[in-house]
Write a protein that holds these residues in place. Structure first.
Motif, short mmCIF file in Angstrom:
data_model
loop_
_atom_site.label_atom_id
_atom_site.label_comp_id
_atom_site.label_asym_id
_atom_site.label_seq_id
_atom_site.Cartn_x
_atom_site.Cartn_y
_atom_site.Cartn_z
N MET A 186 -9.17 -6.31 47.19
CA MET A 186 -8.51 -7.52 46.69
C MET A 186 -9.48 -8.29 45.79
SD MET A 186 -6.53 -10.48 48.83
CE MET A 186 -5.35 -9.29 49.43
N GLU A 187 -8.98 -8.98 44.79
CA GLU A 187 -9.83 -9.68 43.85
C GLU A 187 -10.54 -10.86 44.51
OE1 GLU A 187 -7.97 -9.58 39.51
OE2 GLU A 187 -6.60 -10.38 40.98
N SER A 188 -11.76 -11.13 44.04
CA SER A 188 -12.47 -12.31 44.49
C SER A 188 -11.94 -13.51 43.75
CB SER A 188 -13.98 -12.17 44.22
OG SER A 188 -14.22 -12.23 42.83
N PRO A 189 -12.19 -14.75 44.23
CA PRO A 189 -11.72 -15.93 43.51
C PRO A 189 -12.22 -15.98 42.08
CG PRO A 189 -12.42 -16.52 45.72
CD PRO A 189 -12.79 -15.08 45.52
N ALA A 190 -13.43 -15.47 41.85
CA ALA A 190 -14.00 -15.54 40.50
C ALA A 190 -13.29 -14.57 39.55
CB ALA A 190 -15.50 -15.22 40.55
N GLN B 244 -6.97 -13.50 38.29
CA GLN B 244 -6.44 -14.09 37.07
C GLN B 244 -5.52 -15.27 37.41
OE1 GLN B 244 -7.29 -13.10 33.84
NE2 GLN B 244 -8.81 -11.96 35.02
N TRP B 245 -5.65 -16.34 36.65
CA TRP B 245 -4.76 -17.49 36.83
C TRP B 245 -3.36 -17.13 36.34
CZ3 TRP B 245 -6.18 -21.45 39.71
CH2 TRP B 245 -7.54 -21.75 39.85
N CYS C 288 -12.03 -18.69 50.62
CA CYS C 288 -11.74 -17.47 51.37
C CYS C 288 -10.99 -17.75 52.67
CB CYS C 288 -13.04 -16.72 51.67
SG CYS C 288 -13.71 -15.87 50.22
N ALA C 289 -10.84 -19.01 53.02
CA ALA C 289 -10.03 -19.37 54.19
C ALA C 289 -8.56 -19.56 53.81
CB ALA C 289 -10.57 -20.65 54.83
N HIS C 290 -8.23 -19.31 52.55
CA HIS C 290 -6.89 -19.56 52.04
C HIS C 290 -6.31 -18.32 51.37
CE1 HIS C 290 -8.89 -23.45 52.39
NE2 HIS C 290 -7.69 -23.94 52.64
N SER C 291 -5.01 -18.32 51.18
CA SER C 291 -4.34 -17.20 50.52
C SER C 291 -4.14 -17.43 49.03
CB SER C 291 -2.99 -16.91 51.19
OG SER C 291 -2.18 -18.07 51.19
N LYS C 292 -3.99 -18.70 48.62
CA LYS C 292 -3.81 -19.01 47.21
C LYS C 292 -4.61 -20.27 46.86
CE LYS C 292 0.64 -16.94 45.96
NZ LYS C 292 0.78 -16.09 47.14
N MET C 293 -5.09 -20.31 45.61
CA MET C 293 -5.84 -21.46 45.10
C MET C 293 -5.13 -22.01 43.88
SD MET C 293 -9.82 -21.54 43.87
CE MET C 293 -10.57 -23.06 43.23
N SER D 163 0.00 -32.08 34.29
CA SER D 163 1.38 -32.54 34.33
C SER D 163 2.05 -31.98 35.56
CB SER D 163 2.13 -32.11 33.06
OG SER D 163 2.48 -30.75 33.15
N ALA D 164 3.24 -32.51 35.83
CA ALA D 164 3.99 -32.03 36.99
C ALA D 164 4.96 -30.92 36.61
CB ALA D 164 4.76 -33.21 37.61
N THR D 165 4.88 -30.43 35.35
CA THR D 165 5.86 -29.46 34.86
C THR D 165 5.39 -28.02 34.97
OG1 THR D 165 5.02 -29.64 32.59
CG2 THR D 165 6.80 -31.16 33.26
N ARG D 166 4.15 -27.79 35.36
CA ARG D 166 3.66 -26.43 35.53
C ARG D 166 2.51 -26.43 36.52
NH1 ARG D 166 0.70 -25.31 29.67
NH2 ARG D 166 -0.57 -27.19 29.64
N ILE D 167 2.26 -25.26 37.08
CA ILE D 167 1.21 -25.13 38.07
C ILE D 167 0.46 -23.83 37.80
CG2 ILE D 167 2.61 -23.91 39.81
CD1 ILE D 167 1.30 -25.70 41.91
N PHE D 168 -0.86 -23.88 37.90
CA PHE D 168 -1.68 -22.69 37.70
C PHE D 168 -2.29 -22.30 39.05
CE2 PHE D 168 -1.50 -24.69 33.57
CZ PHE D 168 -1.33 -23.61 32.70
N TYR D 169 -2.17 -21.02 39.38
CA TYR D 169 -2.63 -20.58 40.69
C TYR D 169 -3.19 -19.15 40.60
CZ TYR D 169 1.51 -17.61 40.99
OH TYR D 169 2.44 -16.63 40.74
N LYS D 170 -3.93 -18.77 41.62
CA LYS D 170 -4.40 -17.40 41.72
C LYS D 170 -4.68 -17.06 43.17
CE LYS D 170 -9.30 -18.51 40.81
NZ LYS D 170 -10.46 -18.23 39.91
N THR D 171 -4.84 -15.77 43.44
CA THR D 171 -5.18 -15.33 44.77
C THR D 171 -6.54 -15.89 45.14
OG1 THR D 171 -3.95 -13.28 44.46
CG2 THR D 171 -5.58 -13.32 46.24
N ALA D 172 -6.65 -16.45 46.34
CA ALA D 172 -7.88 -17.13 46.72
C ALA D 172 -8.80 -16.27 47.55
CB ALA D 172 -7.56 -18.42 47.49
#
Length: 209
Positions: A1-5, A8-9, A187-192, A199-208
């Motif tokens: 599994m990918e590391s946080p670094a 990809q967002w 690393c204690a979470h599933s998503k970051m 803005s409140a119109t979009r969100i950027f996330y990745k595997t944590a």
């Protein structure tokens, strides 16, 4: 599994992201400022309320007040939701104090405290989502080991319960690059979620993890 670094967002509509989030997800945001944090938290809460879920907020008084104002402006009646226990508002300092022993989160007391909260949330057979800011309070006090321990207590508790958990930390509490100093937290979470939400119109996330 990918590391946080290396992960990809990805970009998503907040309502879609929070609407499709799995009940076992443990999501974190390390935010730049209160505006970006409240944009994300507002989407988390409003999506749950719109879907008929019970939303538990364990937050600081300033953040509870700010979110209450935001929800009221968005057409939610916070007083009615709270009276119906669809929105449960709890002070983070007071809740944290219920299970801290000599500066350490005590597992049995934690389970008793949180079990009571979740039982109350599920009392009317609603799905549950929860936000917790207690870890951020410990982190702000430089209690890194206690913070990670509390995150792990949450993870073990969530293994037996079906609800999405969201927590957030201000970036100012991290003295190095976030991907370095916050590696253990992430690393204690599933998503970051990105801390630079503008803005409140979009969100950027990745595997944590």
């Amino acid at each position: 599994m990918e590391s946080p670094a290396n992960a990809q967002w990805q970009m998503a509509d907040p309502h879609v992201f929070w609407g499709e989030i799995a009940p076992t997800e443990h999501v974190v945001q390390i935010y730049e400022n209160d505006e970006s944090f409240l944009n994300v938290l507002g989407g988390f809460v409003s999506s749950g309320l719109t879907a008929g879920e019970c939303v538990v907020l364990i937050a600081t008084t300033p953040h509870l007040n700010a979110l209450t104002d935001l929800l009221n402006k968005d057409g939610f009646c916070v007083a009615e939701l709270a009276a119906d226990d669809q929105l449960i508002l709890l002070d983070a300092e007071q809740t944290l104090a219920q299970f801290m022993v000599n500066g350490w989160p005590e597992a049995q007391l934690f389970n008793t405290c949180v079990s009571g909260i979740i039982k109350r949330a599920k009392d009317r057979n609603r799905p549950v989502r929860a936000f917790g800011e207690m870890v951020a309070l410990l982190w702000a006090k430089k209690e890194a080991a206690a913070t990670v321990h509390l995150e792990n207590l949450w993870n073990r508790f969530c293994e037996t319960q079906a609800f999405c958990l969201f927590c957030a930390y201000p970036k100012i509490g991290f003295t190095q690059d976030v991907n370095t100093s916050a590696h253990t937290i992430c690393c204690a979470h599933s998503k970051m979620i990105s801390g630079e939400q503008k803005s409140a119109t979009r969100i950027f996330y990745k595997t944590a993890v």
